[in-house]
Every structure is written in C-alpha cells, then in structure tokens.
Design an enzyme around this catalytic site. Structure first.
Site, mmCIF file in Angstrom:
data_model
loop_
_atom_site.group_PDB
_atom_site.id
_atom_site.type_symbol
_atom_site.label_atom_id
_atom_site.label_comp_id
_atom_site.label_asym_id
_atom_site.label_seq_id
_atom_site.Cartn_x
_atom_site.Cartn_y
_atom_site.Cartn_z
ATOM 1 C CD GLN A 112 -9.564 -0.070 -15.302
ATOM 2 O OE1 GLN A 112 -8.325 -0.424 -16.040
ATOM 3 N NE2 GLN A 112 -9.687 0.183 -14.329
ATOM 4 C CE LYS A 163 -7.775 -3.784 -12.545
ATOM 5 N NZ LYS A 163 -6.630 -3.076 -13.553
ATOM 6 C CE LYS A 168 -5.100 0.993 -18.690
ATOM 7 N NZ LYS A 168 -5.022 0.504 -17.505
ATOM 8 N N GLY A 173 -3.604 7.931 -15.206
ATOM 9 C CA GLY A 173 -2.423 6.563 -15.821
ATOM 10 C C GLY A 173 -2.086 5.522 -16.025
ATOM 11 C CG ASP A 174 -1.700 1.687 -17.395
ATOM 12 O OD1 ASP A 174 -2.150 1.255 -17.264
ATOM 13 O OD2 ASP A 174 -1.609 0.825 -18.633
ATOM 14 C CB THR A 176 -1.991 0.104 -7.547
ATOM 15 O OG1 THR A 176 -2.339 1.096 -8.719
ATOM 16 C CG2 THR A 176 -2.043 -1.253 -8.587
ATOM 17 C CG ASN A 184 2.720 4.103 -9.755
ATOM 18 O OD1 ASN A 184 1.518 2.913 -9.912
ATOM 19 N ND2 ASN A 184 2.987 4.719 -8.864
#
Ligand code: NDP
Length: 446
Positions: free
Chosen positions: A111, A114, A126, A165-166, A210, A241
């Site tokens: 992350q 990114k 995270k 979210g994830d 995403t 998602n």
C-alpha cells in the site's frame, strides 16, 4: 537483487520466517529496484531498505463479540501503520478467516508504494481481522464491527490513519464501524473512514473506482502497445467489488468478459449478464453457482478458473492473493493471454510474473493497476475536508486522470532506466519506491 538488498532480505527471512506473503512482497520490490540501489550506494549507510521494511507501528487487539444465540467469540484484530512519510496511514480493513499478521504486513507494505504512485498525500497502512463474515446475520456483523472499532478508534483519526474497506468489508461494515467511531468520539469526523454511504459523507464513484481504474489503466497499456480493446476476450477472477466494476467498464469498452469466479468455483458465459452477477453478489450475497439457473445461460464449474482450458486475450485477477502460480501462468500463456493486469493485491506469485515477462506478456502489478480505489478514497477525504460533494462525473474524471498519470510515471521510469516496455512491475516499483525514499531523506529522521 543486489548485495545490500540480499542482506536485508536474508535478515527479514530470519526474523519474519512465519510471514510468507510479506517476504514475497518484499522480494518482488527488492528484485525490481536493483537499478536504483546500484546507482545509490549511499543508501546502505543510510539503512534505507531497513527503514522501508520496518513498520512504524503494529497494533494487535482482542475483538470479543456475541452471536445471535448468546455465544461469545473472540477474534484477533490488527492495524499495521507502516509508513506515514507521505501522509496519514491509508489502507483498507480485511475481514477473512485467513487474515494473519504476515498478510496484514504484505498488504500494508504494498500500500505504501501504491499510494505514492497516486501522487496524493497518503501514507501506507492496512488492517483487519480473522473474523469470517460469511453466514453471519446483520446484527452479528454489527456487534463485531462495534467491538472492533471500540479498540481501533483510539489509534485512528482523519489526520492520523484513515481505514477503508477491503475483502469482507463493504458499505454495510463501514457504516457500522463509522457509527461506533462517532459514538465513542462524540464528533462527526467523517474523514476518519472512506467507502462510507452516500448519505453520510461517502463519495460517488468510490464503489466503482478500483474496477473502473483497473480498466482505465489497461486501456492506456493497450493504447501504448497498439492493441484494440474491441472484441478482446477477458477472464476476470473474483466477483466482488473489484471484479464486478472491472467487468462493467471492460464491457462498456467492447471487451468481452467470458469468465468470472468466486471462492467456490467459476462461471463461463460468452454472453455474460453482469446484472445477474450483481444481483447474486450484491443483494443475495450468494454464489455464482446460482447464475446459470437465474440467467438461463452459462456453465458453472467447481475449482479455479485458472485451471480451466479457456482461450482468452486478457486475464484480470481480481479475487485474492496467490491465485496464479507458474503452472497456471503457463496455461494462460498457452491459451493466448497477452496481457495480465492485477485488480487484486498480489494475485500472481513471483514465478508467474517471471514467466509473463519471459514470454513477452504485458503485465501490470496491483500497486499500479488497482490504485484507483485508494486514489478515490483520498478524493473522498478531500470532499470531507471541504464539506462538499463532487458529481459522479467529476470523481470519475479525476480517477481516470490519476490512472493515466500512474501509467505515465511507469513509462517515464521505463525510459529513464531503459527498462523492457512490457515490464510495468519494475517501472511501478521504481517510481513508487523512489518517491518514498526521497521524502524519507528530505525529512531527515524517517
Ligand atoms: P470482495 O470481498 O468484494 O471480493 C473478493 C472476491 O474474491 C469474491 O468474489 C470472493 O469469492 C473471491 N475469493 C475469495 N477468496 C478466494 C479464493 N481463495 N479463490 C477464488 N476466489 C476467491 O473483495 P474486493 O473485490 O474488495 O477485493 C478483491 C481484491 O482486490 C483483494 O485482493 C483486495 O485487497 C484488492 N483490492 C481491493 C480494493 C477495493 O477498493 N475494494 C482496492 C485495491 C485492491 P466469494 O464471493 O465466494 O467470497
């Protein structure tokens, strides 16, 4: 890997032997930034790689909750606050039984770079829990989220750490988490979480971001390499998602999605009806196994879509980590796949990536290709700070601009370091890592 990187990696292998996903993510980054390490021997004396790989803070906590029958349970909660060099820690929460500290560290490490590629002011983090939301009632989910936030609230804030979210954490969970945060803090700090509902501070286009962002990146790759998207056949794994909105934008651009999957198996349908997939996954919370009966066409199979013999031009893994190993990558290549773009985080292992590059397959790693989600989360934070809302088109335009800019940064790194123009993995790692290193050095003490 150069000698310095190898020494640091060996040390991590010794200290974090029980964290294979984390070691895999570090190995991928270290292997592809050799060129900048060779150009900057002074980084060794500055312990740059040690500083990059050691999280600033790891929080682990107990999450007790009661099910609908009155039975108590205890799960483990985590938040890895990896790097705040570029801004508040930012990264999602994952609720899945396989969650472990090593998984959280790999996701938080990815992350950081990114988020750097988005060029927005956000650091890397995270979190999550080994709680399994499958089969739980709404009230059980609510009680779990409230208990999780009761501890997490003291560690986060709009300028400190902003979760989202994830896997296993969607709009419903974010709503319960935010409700508990508000109750505990007694303030309306809507910027503390992203992925919120539209009625209480969420951003239009965050849900789609995403998946849409992945396709914007793929379209740039295709433009750069002279590929016409019309009629390209795509396998998209997952049907959550990321996968659903990648499929939606792919179809809108003339790409034919021929297969999707979930944790139970995969669906093959040359006339894929995405509205049925959405109904199953977003409303019924069921399995794609129900699709053929509901749509009246399509075939369902148990197992992984990557073990199927399907002729395709593109593969977009959007399910989970390590879905594709060398055997599966070889099968994709044998069946015509010439472009692989990661919607999920680390769905390809390092052997699979090496095989793509050896065989001239265009390969986009998740840290570049799926950055649209976190970028739009940062746009949600901006709207919350300004106390206004942008239209869907405004957010979508900014998202497209960010994905084009990430592609441009990759191209620049390819040019600057004379890299293989199909090797987006080295380009993305170099561009992301260099930004974090430069900021660390500029600030002196990080
Ligand atoms: P979801 O939980 O919405 O969907 C995950 C999908 O993957 C589901 O279809 C699930 O199946 C499937 N899946 C889970 N485990 C397996 C498995 N072992 N084999 C095959 N399929 C599996 O998650 P998201 O779509 O949000 O996330 C997907 C990936 O994208 C993750 O790697 C995440 O970290 C990454 N990502 C997500 C972002 C976001 O904005 N949401 C941003 C950037 C990256 P089932 O439906 O049966 O559970």
């Amino acid at each position: 890997m150069n000698q310095y990187a190898q020494r640091v990696f060996d040390d991590l292998k010794r200290k974090d032997a029980s964290q294979p996903e984390f070691l895999q993510a570090v190995e991928e980054v270290f292997s592809s930034i050799r060129i900048i390490l060779d150009q900057h021997p002074e980084y060794e004396k500055m312990a740059i790689l040690e500083r990059l790989t050691e999280p600033e803070r790891i929080i682990q906590f107990k999450v007790p909750w009661m099910d609908d029958r009155g039975q108590m349970h205890v799960n483990r909660g985590y938040r890895v606050q990896y790097s705040s060099v570029l801004g508040p820690y930012k990264g999602g929460l994952r609720f899945h039984p396989a969650v472990s500290l090593g998984m959280m560290k790999f996701l938080a490490f990815e992350q950081i770079f990114k988020n750097a590629l988005t060029t927005l002011p956000i650091g890397g983090g995270k979190g999550g829990s080994d709680f399994d939301p499958k089969g739980k009632s709404d009230t059980e989910i609510m009680r779990f989220c409230q208990s999780f936030m009761t501890e997490l609230a003291r560690h986060i804030g709009p300028d400190v750490d902003v979760p989202a979210g994830d896997m296993g954490v969607g709009a419903r969970e974010i709503g319960y988490l935010y409700g508990q945060y508000r109750r505990l803090k007694g303030v309306s700090e809507s910027g503390v979480l992203t992925g919120k509902g539209l009625g209480y501070g969420g951003s239009l286009a965050r849900k789609e971001a995403t998946g849409y962002g992945l396709i914007y990146f793929v379209l740039e790759m295709m433009k750069q390499h002279g590929i016409d998207p019309q009629g390209q056949r795509a396998i998209i794994s997952g049907s959550g998602n990321v996968a659903i909105y990648a499929a939606e934008k792919a179809q809108a651009n003339g790409i034919q999605v021929i297969a999707m999957s979930d944790s139970r198996g995969y669906l093959v349908d040359e006339q894929l009806d995405l509205s049925v997939v959405k109904q199953i996954k977003e409303q019924l919370r069921g399995s794609l196994e129900q699709y053929p009966a509901m749509a009246g066409h399509g075939r369902w199979h148990a197992g992984s879509v990557y073990d199927a013999e399907l002729e395709a031009d593109l593969a977009m893994p959007c399910g989970t980590q390590n879905e594709i190993d060398a055997v599966r990558a070889a099968r994709l290549i044998d069946h015509g796949v010439r472009l692989v773009a990661e919607g999920a985080n680390m769905p390809d292992n390092n052997e699979a990536i090496a095989l793509y590059l050896q065989n001239g397959v265009l390969f986009a790693p998740g840290k570049a290709a799926n950055a649209g989600g976190v970028a739009t989360s940062a746009l949600e934070m901006s709207q919350n700070s300004m106390r206004l809302f942008w239209t869907f088109e405004e957010v979508d335009d900014k998202l497209r601009g960010i994905m084009i800019s990430i592609h441009r940064q990759c191209e620049e790194a390819m040019r600057q370091y004379d890299l293989d123009p199909k090797n987006y993995v080295a380009a993305a790692n170099i561009a992301g890592v260099q930004k974090v290193i430069d900021a660390m050095i500029a600030m002196g003490d990080y």
